[in-house]
Design a protein around this motif. Structure first.
Motif, PDB file in Angstrom:
ATOM      1  N   ALA A  27      31.110  20.500  28.665  1.00  0.00           N
ATOM      2  CA  ALA A  27      31.156  20.800  30.298  1.00  0.00           C
ATOM      3  C   ALA A  27      32.193  19.858  30.916  1.00  0.00           C
ATOM      4  N   MET A  28      32.149  18.768  30.386  1.00  0.00           N
ATOM      5  CA  MET A  28      32.969  17.809  30.596  1.00  0.00           C
ATOM      6  C   MET A  28      34.163  18.049  30.535  1.00  0.00           C
ATOM      7  N   PHE A  29      34.464  18.621  29.285  1.00  0.00           N
ATOM      8  CA  PHE A  29      35.779  18.889  28.834  1.00  0.00           C
ATOM      9  C   PHE A  29      36.477  19.897  29.495  1.00  0.00           C
ATOM     10  N   ILE A  30      35.901  20.949  29.931  1.00  0.00           N
ATOM     11  CA  ILE A  30      36.150  22.057  30.673  1.00  0.00           C
ATOM     12  C   ILE A  30      36.393  21.589  32.149  1.00  0.00           C
ATOM     13  N   VAL A  31      35.666  20.789  32.694  1.00  0.00           N
ATOM     14  CA  VAL A  31      35.922  20.272  34.101  1.00  0.00           C
ATOM     15  C   VAL A  31      37.104  19.480  33.923  1.00  0.00           C
ATOM     16  N   ASN A  32      37.343  18.546  32.974  1.00  0.00           N
ATOM     17  CA  ASN A  32      38.600  17.940  32.942  1.00  0.00           C
ATOM     18  C   ASN A  32      40.085  18.666  32.809  1.00  0.00           C
ATOM     19  N   MET A  33      39.812  19.704  31.915  1.00  0.00           N
ATOM     20  CA  MET A  33      41.119  20.699  31.640  1.00  0.00           C
ATOM     21  C   MET A  33      41.191  21.626  32.485  1.00  0.00           C
ATOM     22  N   PHE A  34      40.265  22.176  33.347  1.00  0.00           N
ATOM     23  CA  PHE A  34      40.562  23.508  34.141  1.00  0.00           C
ATOM     24  C   PHE A  34      39.999  23.199  35.550  1.00  0.00           C
ATOM     25  N   LEU A  64      31.281  13.626  39.524  1.00  0.00           N
ATOM     26  CA  LEU A  64      32.032  14.637  40.005  1.00  0.00           C
ATOM     27  C   LEU A  64      32.102  15.105  41.535  1.00  0.00           C
ATOM     28  N   ALA A  65      30.698  14.875  41.951  1.00  0.00           N
ATOM     29  CA  ALA A  65      30.580  15.275  43.373  1.00  0.00           C
ATOM     30  C   ALA A  65      31.261  14.264  44.259  1.00  0.00           C
ATOM     31  N   LEU A  66      31.257  12.758  44.107  1.00  0.00           N
ATOM     32  CA  LEU A  66      31.857  11.817  44.824  1.00  0.00           C
ATOM     33  C   LEU A  66      33.447  12.124  44.589  1.00  0.00           C
ATOM     34  N   GLY A  67      33.800  12.323  43.365  1.00  0.00           N
ATOM     35  CA  GLY A  67      35.167  12.448  43.383  1.00  0.00           C
ATOM     36  C   GLY A  67      35.957  13.621  43.741  1.00  0.00           C
ATOM     37  N   ILE A  68      35.337  14.601  43.612  1.00  0.00           N
ATOM     38  CA  ILE A  68      35.916  15.787  44.268  1.00  0.00           C
ATOM     39  C   ILE A  68      35.621  16.284  45.635  1.00  0.00           C
ATOM     40  N   PHE A  69      34.259  16.006  46.146  1.00  0.00           N
ATOM     41  CA  PHE A  69      34.108  16.325  47.333  1.00  0.00           C
ATOM     42  C   PHE A  69      34.177  15.403  48.587  1.00  0.00           C
ATOM     43  N   LEU A  70      34.146  14.126  48.219  1.00  0.00           N
ATOM     44  CA  LEU A  70      34.323  12.932  48.978  1.00  0.00           C
ATOM     45  C   LEU A  70      35.670  13.170  49.923  1.00  0.00           C
ATOM     46  N   PRO A  71      36.775  13.415  49.246  1.00  0.00           N
ATOM     47  CA  PRO A  71      37.928  13.464  50.150  1.00  0.00           C
ATOM     48  C   PRO A  71      37.941  14.715  50.882  1.00  0.00           C
ATOM     49  N   ILE A  72      37.341  15.730  50.725  1.00  0.00           N
ATOM     50  CA  ILE A  72      37.287  16.981  51.439  1.00  0.00           C
ATOM     51  C   ILE A  72      36.552  16.654  52.549  1.00  0.00           C
ATOM     52  N   TRP A  73      35.216  15.855  52.053  1.00  0.00           N
ATOM     53  CA  TRP A  73      34.439  15.560  53.205  1.00  0.00           C
ATOM     54  C   TRP A  73      35.021  14.885  54.261  1.00  0.00           C
ATOM     55  N   ASP A  74      35.758  13.732  53.945  1.00  0.00           N
ATOM     56  CA  ASP A  74      36.698  12.836  54.942  1.00  0.00           C
ATOM     57  C   ASP A  74      37.585  13.504  55.587  1.00  0.00           C
ATOM     58  N   LEU A  75      38.220  14.552  55.029  1.00  0.00           N
ATOM     59  CA  LEU A  75      39.166  15.300  55.710  1.00  0.00           C
ATOM     60  C   LEU A  75      38.476  16.205  56.852  1.00  0.00           C
ATOM     61  N   GLY A  76      37.435  16.716  56.416  1.00  0.00           N
ATOM     62  CA  GLY A  76      36.870  17.519  57.562  1.00  0.00           C
ATOM     63  C   GLY A  76      36.128  16.583  58.554  1.00  0.00           C
TER      64      GLY A  76
END
Length: 407
Positions: A185-192, A390-402
């Protein structure tokens, strides 16, 4: 030794022919006369060709398993107990062998016995089938004339050992699958997955949080240099394998395995159960204590524990008691040491060792039954940490933008 092709006539006048391994033609003639056959012709020949000796046959043939050796031990006990001559018994086992590979091993045992070797010496020609402990016990059975009893005890010992290994494999199967799934799962997340979010983040034209930058850097390295990671993992695996196979590396690795938080105590108790069972078997077969400890140390598949058993043997050779050497080894619990003291004082150490083995087996059985329950919190914690990153890294910028858009 050279091989000789022979022709001989038995007591009924029937012509027999075959190949024997011996020192010279006189030794072949003696072997034939000993079986009641009269030699007619003896000539030097090459070693007999083995069935399935081609490259493809050797690559695809099924290896001899511990179950084959276990059933062989039980069958040998039954035949010897019934008074069947060993050569006739081996001939019957060869014909009824389900495994073609093990059938060839039995045939080689017969040929070696025909050549004048003892059974233990014939088995020593197959180290991948019969381990040192098995060979030592067969040798003891030959010396004491109780080979049938030794075969029965070897059957029980192999049954216990196989059952223990099967339970350990069954207990670690679920955690292994979970860990493999997490790595994939970690490999797929990092690659795609993360590369798709990078395009969205670039449109923000704003400074990203530290966690997001770390995830993006990790993803970029994985995408661009995945082959470097693969080569590094393979190289690390080969280096680790070579180090573990070295004497010092094996010693350190086995000692480290005993210190693992959950699996270490299972490995230790399982190994000590095998030690106690093997020691009781050797002692009941009439093996002296010093020789028994030497033989038992070969069954302990842990280099560090085997080293401690060897130190016990050295102490006994110097005149120390079993109890004192056991205390110095530091591998037994106080309860076990007390049982060893009672067994040594009463002269029933083999019976007490059986009790110790059963105690360790019960503890291992309990640990294996609760292994999944002990590992699940650790796996959940790792899984939760991965999801949090993953949640902090991916959704935190989106949350800050919103949040900025709302203001």
């Amino acid at each position: 030794m050279p091989f000789f092709a022979y022709k001989a006539r038995n007591a009924r006048g029937e012509l027999q022919q075959g190949v024997l391994e011996a020192a010279d033609t006189g030794a072949v003639a003696d072997q034939l006369l000993g079986t009641g056959a009269t030699p007619v012709e003896i000539t030097v020949t090459k070693a007999p060709a083995r069935e399935g000796s081609g490259l493809w046959a050797r690559l695809t043939e099924k290896k001899v398993t511990s179950l084959d050796v276990q059933l062989f031990s039980r069958q040998m006990y039954t035949l010897l107990k019934s008074g069947v001559p060993i050569m006739r018994g081996l001939a019957g086992l060869q014909e009824s062998a389900i495994s073609v590979t093990f059938g060839r091993v039995i045939r080689d045992l017969r040929e070696s016995l025909d050549a004048g070797r003892e059974l233990s010496a014939a088995m020593r020609r197959h180290p991948t089938v019969f381990n040192n402990f098995y060979l030592s016990m067969v040798r003891v059975g030959e010396m004491t004339g109780r080979l049938d009893e030794v075969m029965l005890r070897l059957f029980d010992h192999l049954e216990f050992d196989r059952d223990m290994r099967a339970r350990v494999k069954s207990a670690v199967r679920y955690p292994t699958f979970v860990v493999i799934a997490m790595v994939i799962a970690m490999f797929i997340v990092n690659m795609f997955v993360i590369p798709q979010f990078v395009k969205v983040f670039e449109s923000f034209h704003a400074e990203l949080p530290l966690m997001t930058r770390i995830l993006i850097a990790t993803s970029n390295f994985t995408v661009n240099y995945w082959y470097v990671i693969l080569v590094a993992l393979v190289a690390a695996g080969l280096v680790l394998r070579g180090w573990v196979r070295s004497p010092d590396g094996r010693l350190q690795w086995d000692r480290w395995k005993l210190r693992l938080p959950i699996a270490g105590k299972i490995v230790h108790k399982g190994t000590m159960a095998r030690f106690a069972r093997s020691f009781a078997l050797s002692s009941r077969s009439g093996v002296p204590i010093v020789q028994a400890l030497t033989v038992v140390s070969q069954t302990v598949d842990n280099a560090w524990l085997s080293q401690q058993v060897d130190s016990m043997r050295d102490g006994v050779e110097r005149g120390d008691s079993i109890l004192r050497t056991s205390v110095a080894a530091g591998i037994f619990t106080p309860i076990v040491l007390q049982m060893i003291a009672v067994g040594e004082e009463s002269g029933s150490l083999d019976d007490l060792m059986d009790e110790i083995a059963q105690m360790y087996e019960r503890e291992v059985d309990y640990e294996l039954k609760t292994l999944s329950a002990q590992i699940e919190p650790i796996l959940i914690a790792f899984l939760g940490a991965m999801v949090l990153v993953l949640a902090l890294g991916i959704f935190l910028p989106i949350w800050d933008l919103g949040r900025a858009a709302l203001h």
